[in-house]
Scaffold this active site. Structure first.
Site: not given
Length: 254
Positions: A49, A74, A88, A153, A179
């Site tokens: 987000h 995230r 990576d 969620e 959520d």
């Protein structure tokens, strides 16, 4: 030779030590560095987000690296391609959104592991994760310090919580209250689904996985820890900034 970085967060949740987190949505390396020395055990780099791209995530990882906190990344989606890229960059702890089934959870485990156990592409010799080839046996040892957290969620995920929690290779499960409350028909009202959250905690605990969530008020934070949570985000950078600005100007303008 360079050593593989130790994941203090992974060790802490394995030992059941409470970990208090800060949600980072601003995508500012400067704010991240200022926050990194504040005392939070972990900091969530919210690429789902927040306005992060791979370069911004890398800048934040570099900004907080000298400090005693663990960055958790995230990505925008629970996608093996995004997971490969973030790993990576040198992230060792991932929080993967919207994992709804046992099969999806199993795919996430494969995504963070090299073959033959997984499907992670080999890029560490030219990437920050393996310190550009300076970490000996990175491909063999990386899994020891990678911490995989998945998010439950949705109603579908809640229905499949037992199967998701049973998957080997998952270190913790994060219950996303915003959520989940929307999915259960109570948007903006996480308080209405506390029974479902409590049940999910119990199922996760029964499988020996670490439990996480988010709550920006102390009574809920304390309740979650009483129910068995190990890692809870207790504040957010943008939320703290908005409240500080509002309170500061109010003393002058009423």
């Amino acid at each position: 030779m360079t050593s593989l970085p130790h994941n203090a967060f992974k060790q802490a949740i394995k030992e059941g030590k409470p970990q208090y987190g800060l949600w980072m949505a601003s995508a500012s390396p400067t704010i991240a560095e200022i926050s990194a020395d504040a005392g939070y055990d972990w900091m969530l780099v919210d690429g789902e987000h927040g306005p992060y791209d791979l370069n911004t995530i890398l800048d934040v990882l570099r900004a907080v690296a000298p400090y005693d906190t663990t960055p958790i990344v995230r990505p925008a989606a629970a996608d093996p391609v995004l997971i490969k890229q973030v790993l990576d960059l040198g992230a060792q702890t991932l929080l993967l959104p919207m994992v709804n089934t046992k099969e999806e959870a199993e795919l996430m485990v494969k995504a963070v592991n090299y073959a033959p156990e997984g499907i992670r592409g080999v890029g560490s010799p030219i990437a920050r994760s393996g310190r550009w080839g300076r970490i000996p046996h990175y491909m063999r040892d990386a899994k020891n310090e990678i911490c995989l957290l998945v998010q439950v969620e949705s109603q579908e995920a809640l229905d499949n919580i037992d199967g998701i929690a049973s998957v080997d290779g998952i270190d913790g499960i994060f219950i996303g209250p915003a959520d989940l409350s929307a999915s259960l028909g109570h948007p903006d009202d996480a308080a209405a689904i506390m029974d479902q959250i409590h049940h999910a905690f119990d199922v996760i605990k029964a499988h020996g996985k670490a439990i996480g969530s988010l709550a920006f008020d102390r009574p809920t934070v304390e309740k979650f820890y009483e129910w068995g949570a190990t890692f809870v985000a207790v504040a957010g950078d943008t939320d703290l900034y908005v409240r500080a600005l509002t309170n500061d100007i109010a003393q002058y303008k009423g």
